[in-house]
Scaffold this active site. Structure first.
Site, PDB file in Angstrom:
ATOM      1  N   GLU A 184      -0.898  -1.486  -4.870  1.00  0.00           N
ATOM      2  CA  GLU A 184      -2.117  -0.876  -5.184  1.00  0.00           C
ATOM      3  C   GLU A 184      -1.869   0.497  -5.600  1.00  0.00           C
ATOM      4  O   GLU A 184      -0.900   1.104  -5.737  1.00  0.00           O
ATOM      5  CB  GLU A 184      -2.885  -0.464  -3.806  1.00  0.00           C
ATOM      6  CG  GLU A 184      -4.115   0.149  -3.852  1.00  0.00           C
ATOM      7  CD  GLU A 184      -4.828   0.470  -2.759  1.00  0.00           C
ATOM      8  OE1 GLU A 184      -5.727  -0.246  -2.251  1.00  0.00           O
ATOM      9  OE2 GLU A 184      -4.344   1.340  -1.789  1.00  0.00           O
TER      10      GLU A 184
ATOM     11  N   ASP B  71       0.814  -1.196  -0.040  1.00  0.00           N
ATOM     12  CA  ASP B  71       0.061   0.026  -0.035  1.00  0.00           C
ATOM     13  C   ASP B  71       0.993   1.159  -0.114  1.00  0.00           C
ATOM     14  O   ASP B  71       1.501   1.680   1.058  1.00  0.00           O
ATOM     15  CB  ASP B  71      -0.745   0.185   1.277  1.00  0.00           C
ATOM     16  CG  ASP B  71      -1.815   1.224   1.181  1.00  0.00           C
ATOM     17  OD1 ASP B  71      -2.274   1.584   0.361  1.00  0.00           O
ATOM     18  OD2 ASP B  71      -2.253   1.568   2.233  1.00  0.00           O
TER      19      ASP B  71
ATOM     20  N   ASP C  42      -2.686   1.092   6.952  1.00  0.00           N
ATOM     21  CA  ASP C  42      -1.713   0.668   5.588  1.00  0.00           C
ATOM     22  C   ASP C  42      -1.378  -0.703   5.721  1.00  0.00           C
ATOM     23  O   ASP C  42      -1.463  -1.296   4.364  1.00  0.00           O
ATOM     24  CB  ASP C  42      -0.659   1.465   5.449  1.00  0.00           C
ATOM     25  CG  ASP C  42      -1.185   3.030   5.962  1.00  0.00           C
ATOM     26  OD1 ASP C  42      -1.280   3.810   4.952  1.00  0.00           O
ATOM     27  OD2 ASP C  42      -0.888   3.583   7.147  1.00  0.00           O
TER      28      ASP C  42
END
Length: 171
Positions: free
Chosen positions: A67, A7, A140
């Site tokens: 991501e 992330d 996260d």
């Protein structure tokens, strides 16, 4: 197959590793790389790169899932996250491990069945799916585990890294 989920960010980069054996997906580890606001930005990027390389070396994932960026209201934040993401992609390139990307919508849809799921829903589902004692922290890291989970259910068990050392397309 070990899968590292990322992330991206520049203040906090979440990471999560899962292992897929057959149809079973298990938790390996998760955490976050945290940089301080008082640090020079280039030092923050250097730290992110170094930590990415350490994690890749320590856990030897066979696939990395990142991501992808989505719309940011603040252009300055988007630029900083994009630059941090570039450093992450450079570490992946140097590791010669295949990678893929998922949008936040794809991750939410895969993990919860609903593309507009809230962060709390993602965290609760990851706790349940990975049979964890508590919700992964920080947020996260939970997001990174969700990215890794998404990759685990989206790809077949065997990816031949020698066939493709760059970005993978979904099967």
């Amino acid at each position: 197959m070990k899968i590292l989920g990322i992330d991206p960010g520049y203040g906090i980069v979440g990471y999560g590793i899962v292992e897929k054996i057959g149809n079973k997906i298990t938790h390996v580890t998760h955490g976050a790389m945290i940089t301080g606001k008082e640090e020079r930005f280039e030092d923050r990027l250097d730290y992110i790169y170094s930590e990415m390389m350490k994690i890749i070396t320590q856990y030897s994932p066979e696939l990395i899932a990142v991501e992808s960026l989505y719309f940011y209201k603040n252009a300055k934040t988007a630029i900083y996250v994009g630059e941090a993401r570039g450093v992450i992609l450079l570490a992946i390139k140097h590791s010669k491990i295949p990678y893929t990307e998922f949008t936040p919508h794809q991750v939410k849809l895969t993990v919860t069945g609903y593309g507009r799921a809230e962060k709390k829903q993602i965290q609760s589902v990851m706790k349940m799916l990975l049979k964890l004692d508590e919700i992964p922290k920080p947020d996260d890291a939970a997001d990174a585990l969700a990215v890794a989970w998404c990759a685990a259910v989206s790809y077949t068990q065997h990816i031949n890294a020698s066939d493709s050392l760059g970005k993978l397309d979904k099967f």
